[in-house]
Enzyme design. Sequence first.
Site, PDB file in Angstrom:
ATOM      1  N   ILE A  89      -5.307  31.175  24.032  1.00  0.00           N
ATOM      2  CA  ILE A  89      -4.074  30.432  23.796  1.00  0.00           C
ATOM      3  C   ILE A  89      -4.514  28.968  23.732  1.00  0.00           C
ATOM      4  O   ILE A  89      -5.306  28.513  24.552  1.00  0.00           O
ATOM      5  CB  ILE A  89      -3.033  30.666  24.918  1.00  0.00           C
ATOM      6  CG1 ILE A  89      -1.749  29.863  24.694  1.00  0.00           C
ATOM      7  CG2 ILE A  89      -3.586  30.360  26.309  1.00  0.00           C
ATOM      8  CD1 ILE A  89      -0.610  30.212  25.687  1.00  0.00           C
ATOM      9  N   SER A  90      -4.042  28.226  22.738  1.00  0.00           N
ATOM     10  CA  SER A  90      -4.480  26.846  22.566  1.00  0.00           C
ATOM     11  C   SER A  90      -4.061  25.985  23.751  1.00  0.00           C
ATOM     12  O   SER A  90      -3.056  26.246  24.411  1.00  0.00           O
ATOM     13  CB  SER A  90      -3.888  26.249  21.287  1.00  0.00           C
ATOM     14  OG  SER A  90      -4.282  27.006  20.172  1.00  0.00           O
ATOM     15  N   GLN A  91      -4.828  24.931  23.968  1.00  0.00           N
ATOM     16  CA  GLN A  91      -4.531  23.937  24.995  1.00  0.00           C
ATOM     17  C   GLN A  91      -3.172  23.286  24.692  1.00  0.00           C
ATOM     18  O   GLN A  91      -2.900  22.954  23.540  1.00  0.00           O
ATOM     19  CB  GLN A  91      -5.656  22.915  24.914  1.00  0.00           C
ATOM     20  CG  GLN A  91      -5.617  21.793  25.877  1.00  0.00           C
ATOM     21  CD  GLN A  91      -6.600  20.700  25.470  1.00  0.00           C
ATOM     22  OE1 GLN A  91      -7.364  20.855  24.504  1.00  0.00           O
ATOM     23  NE2 GLN A  91      -6.551  19.612  26.190  1.00  0.00           N
TER      24      GLN A  91
END
Length: 220
Positions: A69-71
């Site tokens: 999951i992206s930052q």
Amino acid sequence: MTDPRFAGIGMTSARTRDRLVQRLRDQGIANLAVLDRIRNLPRHIFVDEALASRAYEDTALPIGFGQTISQPYIVARMTEALLEGPPLRKVLEVGTGCGYQSAVLAPLVERIYSIERISGLLERAKERLKELGVRNVRFKLGDGSEGWKSMAPFDGIIVAAAALTVPEELLAQLEVNGRLIVPAGTEGQQQLLRIVRREQGYERRVLGPVSFVPLVGGVG
Ligand code: SAH
């Protein structure tokens, strides 16, 4: 959002989320609609329960299948860059992953078309967005580097995986004055780009260095 899991407790509580939003502001995110959405959207339901207590750290986390999951900062930065300009009606998203980016963006645009190449991720993302009451996202299993031709052109395109160079099909499926937010470059040297299509050619702006998983061809 009446499900008690969405409210969060302890490390997933409203206060923890407020701290994340403050951090994003400190890092230069200024779009209030984006900050508000991140404050109100539970990120902990997008990761495994074992990682829920870390969901509001500003960091990427594993979501299975070798993906992350992206930052939150990156999601905020990309969403802000995409929204800059006239309101968006039709957005193409490449790399649904766990669906967090789609859920952040969904109330801020008219409709999203989201493509993911890993069916296990896509199915889970669909379920989560349904639970959250997000209804304006259409999903497809496929290779997003080919875009979604039958739905093109798009006035916005957002890509969550990096290719060496920007895929031609995505440039071709962008409407005139539409904008494309995309990471490009080799590992360790990727840059986030904002590309706007004009009547004559494309304008490019470099937004800064980033680190994304690779854009992979085919369906896995
Ligand atoms: N948007 C996600 C980030 C997911 S990471 C979030 O909100 O956190 C990037 C995703 O892109 C991965 O799920 C990966 O499987 C997917 N991906 C990589 N190459 C792809 C391609 N060619 N087409 C569609 N999805 C792709």
